[in-house]
Design a protein around this motif. Structure first.
Motif, short mmCIF file in Angstrom:
data_model
loop_
_atom_site.label_atom_id
_atom_site.label_comp_id
_atom_site.label_asym_id
_atom_site.label_seq_id
_atom_site.Cartn_x
_atom_site.Cartn_y
_atom_site.Cartn_z
N PHE A 105 27.12 -40.55 2.57
CA PHE A 105 26.90 -39.57 1.52
C PHE A 105 25.62 -39.89 0.75
CE2 PHE A 105 27.66 -37.60 -2.64
CZ PHE A 105 27.86 -36.30 -2.20
N GLU A 106 25.34 -41.18 0.56
CA GLU A 106 24.07 -41.57 -0.09
C GLU A 106 22.88 -41.15 0.77
OE1 GLU A 106 24.39 -45.78 -0.95
OE2 GLU A 106 26.16 -45.34 -2.18
N GLU A 107 23.02 -41.32 2.09
CA GLU A 107 21.94 -40.90 2.99
C GLU A 107 21.72 -39.39 2.88
OE1 GLU A 107 18.94 -41.65 4.88
OE2 GLU A 107 20.23 -43.41 5.07
N LEU A 108 22.83 -38.64 2.81
CA LEU A 108 22.72 -37.19 2.65
C LEU A 108 22.01 -36.84 1.34
CD1 LEU A 108 23.53 -34.24 3.43
CD2 LEU A 108 25.62 -34.61 2.08
N GLN A 109 22.38 -37.53 0.27
CA GLN A 109 21.74 -37.26 -1.02
C GLN A 109 20.26 -37.56 -0.96
OE1 GLN A 109 24.40 -39.58 -3.69
NE2 GLN A 109 24.74 -37.61 -4.69
N ARG A 161 6.74 -22.22 -3.81
CA ARG A 161 6.62 -20.80 -3.48
C ARG A 161 7.11 -19.90 -4.59
NH1 ARG A 161 8.81 -20.56 2.52
NH2 ARG A 161 7.15 -21.79 3.46
N LEU A 188 18.33 -37.46 1.72
CA LEU A 188 17.67 -36.40 2.50
C LEU A 188 17.50 -35.13 1.66
CD1 LEU A 188 19.52 -36.62 5.95
CD2 LEU A 188 17.07 -37.01 5.56
N SER A 189 18.53 -34.80 0.87
CA SER A 189 18.55 -33.52 0.18
C SER A 189 17.76 -33.54 -1.11
CB SER A 189 20.00 -33.13 -0.13
OG SER A 189 20.79 -33.23 1.02
N SER A 190 17.41 -34.73 -1.59
CA SER A 190 16.69 -34.80 -2.86
C SER A 190 15.19 -34.68 -2.63
CB SER A 190 17.00 -36.10 -3.59
OG SER A 190 16.49 -37.17 -2.82
N SER A 191 14.83 -34.31 -1.41
CA SER A 191 13.44 -34.08 -1.03
C SER A 191 12.65 -33.39 -2.14
CB SER A 191 13.43 -33.18 0.20
OG SER A 191 12.16 -32.65 0.43
N THR A 192 11.49 -33.95 -2.47
CA THR A 192 10.60 -33.25 -3.40
C THR A 192 9.37 -32.75 -2.67
OG1 THR A 192 9.68 -35.40 -3.94
CG2 THR A 192 11.31 -34.50 -5.46
N SER A 193 9.27 -33.08 -1.40
CA SER A 193 8.06 -32.74 -0.66
C SER A 193 8.25 -31.49 0.20
CB SER A 193 7.65 -33.91 0.24
OG SER A 193 8.58 -34.07 1.30
N ARG A 194 9.30 -30.74 -0.06
CA ARG A 194 9.55 -29.58 0.81
C ARG A 194 8.50 -28.49 0.59
NH1 ARG A 194 12.99 -25.88 -2.24
NH2 ARG A 194 13.22 -26.77 -4.29
N PRO A 195 8.14 -27.79 1.67
CA PRO A 195 7.05 -26.82 1.58
C PRO A 195 7.40 -25.63 0.71
CG PRO A 195 8.11 -26.70 3.73
CD PRO A 195 8.69 -27.88 3.03
N GLY A 196 8.68 -25.32 0.54
CA GLY A 196 9.06 -24.15 -0.25
C GLY A 196 9.06 -24.40 -1.74
#
Lengths: 194, 194
Positions: free
Chosen positions: B177-181, B194, B183-191
């Motif tokens: 679950f920490e790994e999922l968090q 937008r 991955l999901s806390s990405s701040t570098s996403r291209p969207g």
């Protein structure tokens, strides 16, 4: 009779979709599909292995486009960022294909044999995305997790896009990612105090 | 000859697994499985539909246990919290079953026909979890997303558990679950802009 091979292929796909919608998957024969498309059954088998494959054409090209986009995503993007970049890059392809993919979804929802085919297709997409992430240096199991979570997020965005087609897929992807963040930022999980 | 039906069933499953490991899935017949288990082929078919199903016994009970656990999870748990609660609740079942499930994973990795079966099984689990979340009041598409992401997180934890069995599944789930968090806390996403 359609003259070019490409034109015959396109007509066969359209005829397959129409007949599956009208009569159902089981009751449709390749002979009927060929007749509807105005070609011979032999021509059908020159293009497709069986009636099911006529519905899933272009799958390999789509998978390659997605995994190439993951490889070509800016180097500073993290795994989910690279996946979102890739999903965003296929928006035009998906938008151009909607008049086929939306009625196809209706047929699939009615047909267990096609649902199995979709599972295999999705597993292939996830494996390709995971492989592309590994080539970006992501550890194997983390790449698998990211590819599965990314595909689930993409499916969520695609479902919302079907419900609300006026909003671009890119915007639905951004919302889907926010939904994922909201789910994953859980503070009430039972393992938190273990 | 084993006397009780339960004993015959268990021996048939063990014989199926052994023969698939020794000779491969395709080359194994139900007659051979029955002979190895010391029962008649007729007894095999009293317990299982075909040789493949002998490998996937208990699936329905497992699915029910998981979805019941989602329904019985404390009311204040959010969707991912309820899923983690459910996955944690099956730890003993999974631990007790490892001497069967680990060699089975070896057979599955070698056998495309069994991989398809696993995809169907996983899709069934995801649908059941999604249904249970909906019964907790989670909106349909969000429930689907949560169930898919939850199952991916569970699979990650189960893979890590196979690599490092000394650590309990609960601890691997917390790490997953920490790994999922992460991955999901990405701040570098291209969207993001937008």
């Amino acid at each position: 009779m359609p003259r070019s091979g490409e034109e015959a292929r396109r007509r066969l796909q359209q005829a397959t979709l129409e007949l599956f919608l009208e009569r159902g998957y089981d009751a449709t024969t390749t002979a009927e599909i060929a007749a509807r498309a105005g070609v011979t059954e032999r021509t059908f088998f020159r293009h497709f292995l069986d009636k099911r494959e006529a519905l899933f054409d272009g799958e390999e090209a789509f998978r390659d486009a997605l995994s190439n986009a993951v490889l070509e995503a800016p180097a500073d993007l993290d795994p989910m960022g690279a996946l979102l970049f890739a999903f965003g890059s296929v928006e035009k392809t998906l938008a151009d294909n909607r008049s086929f993919s939306e009625p196809r979804a209706v047929v699939i929802a009615r047909t267990p044999a096609l649902q199995e085919r979709v599972l295999t297709k999705t597993a292939g997409l996830i494996a390709a995305l995971s492989g592309a992430l590994r080539r970006r240096g992501v550890e194997g199991q983390v790449a698998n997790l990211a590819a599965q979570v990314g595909m689930a997020t993409f499916s969520y965005a695609a479902s919302r896009w079907a419900e609300e087609p006026a909003l671009a897929l890119g915007a639905h992807l951004a919302r889907a990612f926010e939904e994922l963040q909201s789910l994953s930022s859980s503070t009430s999980r039972p393992g938190a105090d273990r």
